[in-house]
Design a protein around this motif. Sequence first.
Motif, PDB file in Angstrom:
ATOM      1  N   GLY A 126      19.349  22.031 -24.728  1.00 58.94           N
ATOM      2  CA  GLY A 126      17.988  21.676 -24.352  1.00 58.94           C
ATOM      3  C   GLY A 126      17.682  21.821 -22.881  1.00 58.94           C
ATOM      4  N   LEU A 127      18.600  22.366 -22.094  1.00 56.54           N
ATOM      5  CA  LEU A 127      18.357  22.585 -20.670  1.00 56.54           C
ATOM      6  C   LEU A 127      17.823  23.986 -20.470  1.00 56.54           C
ATOM      7  N   TYR A 128      16.643  24.071 -19.903  1.00 57.69           N
ATOM      8  CA  TYR A 128      16.014  25.363 -19.681  1.00 57.69           C
ATOM      9  C   TYR A 128      15.669  25.495 -18.199  1.00 57.69           C
TER      10      TYR A 128
ATOM     11  N   LEU B 254      37.223  23.176 -26.717  1.00 59.36           N
ATOM     12  CA  LEU B 254      36.635  24.220 -27.560  1.00 59.36           C
ATOM     13  C   LEU B 254      35.712  23.663 -28.634  1.00 59.36           C
ATOM     14  N   ASN B 255      35.948  22.450 -29.094  1.00 63.15           N
ATOM     15  CA  ASN B 255      35.167  21.888 -30.194  1.00 63.15           C
ATOM     16  C   ASN B 255      33.926  21.125 -29.754  1.00 63.15           C
ATOM     17  N   ASN B 256      33.858  20.630 -28.536  1.00 62.25           N
ATOM     18  CA  ASN B 256      32.755  19.771 -28.133  1.00 62.25           C
ATOM     19  C   ASN B 256      31.964  20.263 -26.925  1.00 62.25           C
ATOM     20  N   ALA B 257      32.517  21.166 -26.124  1.00 61.08           N
ATOM     21  CA  ALA B 257      31.846  21.608 -24.903  1.00 61.08           C
ATOM     22  C   ALA B 257      30.671  22.523 -25.218  1.00 61.08           C
TER      23      ALA B 257
ATOM     24  N   THR C 157      39.346  16.614 -31.201  1.00 61.99           N
ATOM     25  CA  THR C 157      38.643  16.330 -32.451  1.00 61.99           C
ATOM     26  C   THR C 157      37.138  16.446 -32.226  1.00 61.99           C
ATOM     27  N   PRO C 158      36.420  17.168 -33.090  1.00 62.39           N
ATOM     28  CA  PRO C 158      34.967  17.304 -32.909  1.00 62.39           C
ATOM     29  C   PRO C 158      34.265  15.952 -32.974  1.00 62.39           C
TER      30      PRO C 158
ATOM     31  N   VAL D 222      28.949  17.998 -30.749  1.00 60.68           N
ATOM     32  CA  VAL D 222      28.960  19.238 -31.524  1.00 60.68           C
ATOM     33  C   VAL D 222      27.546  19.754 -31.744  1.00 60.68           C
ATOM     34  N   ILE D 223      26.602  18.842 -31.909  1.00 61.36           N
ATOM     35  CA  ILE D 223      25.222  19.243 -32.184  1.00 61.36           C
ATOM     36  C   ILE D 223      24.595  20.033 -31.033  1.00 61.36           C
TER      37      ILE D 223
END
Length: 151
Positions: free
Chosen positions: A148-150, A76-79, A135-136, A141-142
């Motif tokens: 950036g995938l379009y 939940l914190n990093n995906a 842990t994040p 997290v950014i």
Amino acid sequence: MKLAILAVLASTAAAFAPQAGTTTSTALNAETSGRREFFNKAAVAAAAIAGAAPAANAVVDYENIAYLGGSNIVDLNNANVRAYLKMPGMYPGAAGKIVSHGPYTTVSDIYAIPGLTSGEKEMMKKYESRFVAKTPSPDYVIDRINNGLYR
């Protein structure tokens, strides 16, 4: 006319032909071997210094990489928001709210997100066993909302 063209071509070719003659030794020519020796010694010294440097203690792999969307369990914190595509009904509504809020200390913290509908809560409850709250990590997290995938 043909003779004039032939003469011009011959003189042009002669300008690019190597000149046969004696070379004279100048101060610059004498320094060439000294310069070459200097750079060879410098390269050997640089290689020796680089070879003697201790290995860096960098983290090469993120230990929770499997939870970023490569398995059935999602962190939940990093995906990234796109990791929830594997869970029908989660993307984009509930998934967007999960990644927009947080960090979460436990999985049950997601039910306190403001603005959740009852349908979104039911969907989260359905997939609750597939969530973890690690842990994040600043590296991930950014990119939780927009990686950036379009298309």
